[in-house]
Design a protein around this motif. Structure first.
Motif, PDB file in Angstrom:
ATOM      1  N   GLU A 139       0.845  -1.204   0.000  1.00 41.23           N
ATOM      2  CA  GLU A 139       0.000   0.000   0.000  1.00 41.23           C
ATOM      3  C   GLU A 139       0.871   1.241   0.000  1.00 41.23           C
ATOM      4  O   GLU A 139       2.056   1.191   0.361  1.00 41.23           O
ATOM      5  N   THR A 140       0.297   2.356  -0.427  1.00 41.66           N
ATOM      6  CA  THR A 140       0.982   3.637  -0.336  1.00 41.66           C
ATOM      7  C   THR A 140       0.267   4.489   0.701  1.00 41.66           C
ATOM      8  O   THR A 140      -0.956   4.412   0.837  1.00 41.66           O
ATOM      9  N   TRP A 141       1.041   5.274   1.448  1.00 46.62           N
ATOM     10  CA  TRP A 141       0.466   6.085   2.529  1.00 46.62           C
ATOM     11  C   TRP A 141       1.177   7.422   2.590  1.00 46.62           C
ATOM     12  O   TRP A 141       2.405   7.498   2.443  1.00 46.62           O
ATOM     13  N   CYS A 142       0.401   8.479   2.809  1.00 46.54           N
ATOM     14  CA  CYS A 142       0.956   9.818   2.963  1.00 46.54           C
ATOM     15  C   CYS A 142       0.563  10.383   4.322  1.00 46.54           C
ATOM     16  O   CYS A 142      -0.430   9.959   4.915  1.00 46.54           O
ATOM     17  N   GLN A 143       1.328  11.318   4.793  1.00 49.95           N
ATOM     18  CA  GLN A 143       1.084  11.926   6.095  1.00 49.95           C
ATOM     19  C   GLN A 143      -0.338  12.456   6.188  1.00 49.95           C
ATOM     20  O   GLN A 143      -0.831  13.133   5.289  1.00 49.95           O
ATOM     21  N   ILE A 184       4.492   1.885   1.712  1.00 46.02           N
ATOM     22  CA  ILE A 184       5.442   2.832   1.129  1.00 46.02           C
ATOM     23  C   ILE A 184       5.055   4.249   1.544  1.00 46.02           C
ATOM     24  O   ILE A 184       3.927   4.687   1.289  1.00 46.02           O
ATOM     25  N   VAL A 185       5.980   4.951   2.186  1.00 39.40           N
ATOM     26  CA  VAL A 185       5.738   6.332   2.620  1.00 39.40           C
ATOM     27  C   VAL A 185       6.763   7.237   1.949  1.00 39.40           C
ATOM     28  O   VAL A 185       7.874   6.801   1.630  1.00 39.40           O
ATOM     29  N   PRO A 186       6.440   8.533   1.744  1.00 34.31           N
ATOM     30  CA  PRO A 186       7.322   9.405   0.958  1.00 34.31           C
ATOM     31  C   PRO A 186       8.581   9.904   1.659  1.00 34.31           C
ATOM     32  O   PRO A 186       9.574  10.182   1.001  1.00 34.31           O
ATOM     33  N   ASP A 187       8.557  10.040   2.997  1.00 32.11           N
ATOM     34  CA  ASP A 187       9.712  10.615   3.682  1.00 32.11           C
ATOM     35  C   ASP A 187       9.786  10.132   5.137  1.00 32.11           C
ATOM     36  O   ASP A 187       8.907   9.413   5.615  1.00 32.11           O
ATOM     37  N   GLU A 188      10.859  10.547   5.831  1.00 37.46           N
ATOM     38  CA  GLU A 188      11.089  10.107   7.206  1.00 37.46           C
ATOM     39  C   GLU A 188      10.014  10.623   8.173  1.00 37.46           C
ATOM     40  O   GLU A 188       9.641   9.951   9.123  1.00 37.46           O
ATOM     41  N   GLU A 189       9.533  11.832   7.928  1.00 38.81           N
ATOM     42  CA  GLU A 189       8.485  12.382   8.793  1.00 38.81           C
ATOM     43  C   GLU A 189       7.214  11.545   8.690  1.00 38.81           C
ATOM     44  O   GLU A 189       6.552  11.257   9.697  1.00 38.81           O
ATOM     45  N   SER A 190       6.889  11.142   7.470  1.00 33.33           N
ATOM     46  CA  SER A 190       5.717  10.287   7.275  1.00 33.33           C
ATOM     47  C   SER A 190       5.916   8.930   7.937  1.00 33.33           C
ATOM     48  O   SER A 190       4.991   8.375   8.530  1.00 33.33           O
ATOM     49  N   ARG A 191       7.139   8.397   7.845  1.00 29.12           N
ATOM     50  CA  ARG A 191       7.401   7.100   8.483  1.00 29.12           C
ATOM     51  C   ARG A 191       7.218   7.186   9.989  1.00 29.12           C
ATOM     52  O   ARG A 191       6.649   6.281  10.601  1.00 29.12           O
ATOM     53  N   SER A 192       7.696   8.277  10.588  1.00 29.51           N
ATOM     54  CA  SER A 192       7.557   8.449  12.030  1.00 29.51           C
ATOM     55  C   SER A 192       6.090   8.494  12.433  1.00 29.51           C
ATOM     56  O   SER A 192       5.672   7.819  13.390  1.00 29.51           O
ATOM     57  N   ASP A 193       5.301   9.282  11.713  1.00 27.57           N
ATOM     58  CA  ASP A 193       3.870   9.393  12.011  1.00 27.57           C
ATOM     59  C   ASP A 193       3.168   8.053  11.802  1.00 27.57           C
ATOM     60  O   ASP A 193       2.317   7.649  12.601  1.00 27.57           O
ATOM     61  N   TYR A 194       3.530   7.367  10.725  1.00 26.78           N
ATOM     62  CA  TYR A 194       2.902   6.081  10.420  1.00 26.78           C
ATOM     63  C   TYR A 194       3.233   5.047  11.497  1.00 26.78           C
ATOM     64  O   TYR A 194       2.340   4.341  11.990  1.00 26.78           O
ATOM     65  N   ASN A 195       4.508   4.943  11.849  1.00 29.97           N
ATOM     66  CA  ASN A 195       4.914   3.966  12.853  1.00 29.97           C
ATOM     67  C   ASN A 195       4.265   4.230  14.208  1.00 29.97           C
ATOM     68  O   ASN A 195       3.861   3.295  14.911  1.00 29.97           O
ATOM     69  N   ASN A 196       4.161   5.501  14.567  1.00 25.55           N
ATOM     70  CA  ASN A 196       3.517   5.848  15.840  1.00 25.55           C
ATOM     71  C   ASN A 196       2.062   5.410  15.849  1.00 25.55           C
ATOM     72  O   ASN A 196       1.557   4.899  16.859  1.00 25.55           O
ATOM     73  N   ALA A 197       1.385   5.612  14.725  1.00 29.84           N
ATOM     74  CA  ALA A 197      -0.033   5.268  14.642  1.00 29.84           C
ATOM     75  C   ALA A 197      -0.247   3.761  14.604  1.00 29.84           C
ATOM     76  O   ALA A 197      -1.129   3.229  15.294  1.00 29.84           O
ATOM     77  N   VAL A 199       8.021  -0.966   6.464  1.00 31.30           N
ATOM     78  CA  VAL A 199       7.861   0.348   5.844  1.00 31.30           C
ATOM     79  C   VAL A 199       9.038   0.635   4.919  1.00 31.30           C
ATOM     80  O   VAL A 199      10.199   0.420   5.278  1.00 31.30           O
ATOM     81  N   ILE A 200       8.729   1.137   3.731  1.00 27.93           N
ATOM     82  CA  ILE A 200       9.746   1.574   2.774  1.00 27.93           C
ATOM     83  C   ILE A 200       9.600   3.079   2.601  1.00 27.93           C
ATOM     84  O   ILE A 200       8.506   3.575   2.341  1.00 27.93           O
ATOM     85  N   VAL A 201      10.710   3.798   2.748  1.00 32.42           N
ATOM     86  CA  VAL A 201      10.696   5.251   2.606  1.00 32.42           C
ATOM     87  C   VAL A 201      11.234   5.639   1.234  1.00 32.42           C
ATOM     88  O   VAL A 201      12.279   5.143   0.796  1.00 32.42           O
TER      89      VAL A 201
END
Length: 213
Positions: free
Chosen positions: A47-51, A75-88, A98-100
């Motif tokens: 899947e693709t995911w954005c902040q 798949i997330v676009p950047d490190e900030e998105s990965r942080s938000d995604y992982n927290n959630a 997760v792939i950045v």
């Protein structure tokens, strides 16, 4: 080999997703995609995911991968998105690979995708569908937030390679719209086999059926 539907696995994933997403007000999409991914016994779910995106869908896909024993990659676009995604996602008690980076580039390293979910709010969602390397058994492609899409020029048949065929496609008014296509197993030309594929489109529902004759 081709994707085989298992209603029992789909039901289990659906029920588990309902329990996991009970705190989300709009979890109907998560429950549906979870049941589909599990029911088709998907072994590579992407899947693709954005902040700021919906996390319930990811939870549903993670639940499905647990039932199929497959991989679930986001798949997330950047490190900030990965942080938000992982927290959630961590709050749900689930783990997701997760792939950045750019989704187009990330798809190059993923082969054999049999369940793919993209967000129509992403400008490049059609390109993502085109470059995705689908599995030999076939695949299920899902576009979420499809109601926000400019439908002009969109066609499932133009988004898959020449070795694949669209068995069926349908738009469902679930959440903010789900556009779903079932891609058949890849098959080569069989010598002496002169049977043809006949396409039929239901004028009322818009659903596309392919029949072998």
């Amino acid at each position: 080999m081709k994707l085989i539907w298992s209603p029992e696995t789909a039901s289990k994933a659906y029920i588990d997703t309902v329990k996991s997403c009970e705190t989300f007000s709009e979890s109907s999409v998560a429950e549906l995609v979870s049941a589909m991914a599990a029911g088709w016994n998907a072994t590579l779910i992407v899947e693709t995911w954005c902040q700021g995106g919906d996390i319930a869908t990811s939870i549903g896909l993670a639940v499905a991968s647990h039932h199929t024993g497959g991989r679930h990659i986001c798949i997330v676009p950047d490190e900030e998105s990965r942080s938000d995604y992982n927290n959630a996602i961590t709050k749900s008690g689930l783990l997701v690979q997760v792939i950045v980076g750019g989704a187009i580039e990330a798809m190059e390293g993923l082969d054999g995708i049999d369940f793919l979910v993209v967000d129509c709010k992403q400008d490049e969602y059609e390109r993502i569908l085109r470059v995705a390397k689908l599995g030999q058994r076939g695949a299920v492609l899902v576009c979420k937030n499809a109601s926000s899409r400019d439908g002009l020029g969109f066609g499932w048949r133009s988004l898959v390679d020449g070795k694949s065929r669209i068995v069926r496609s349908v738009f469902l008014p679930v959440g903010k719209g789900l556009d779903i296509a079932h891609v058949g197993a890849k098959t080569g030309h069989v010598k002496g086999d002169k049977r043809k594929w006949i396409k039929h489109i239901d004028t009322q529902s818009g659903e596309e059926f392919v029949i072998r004759k």
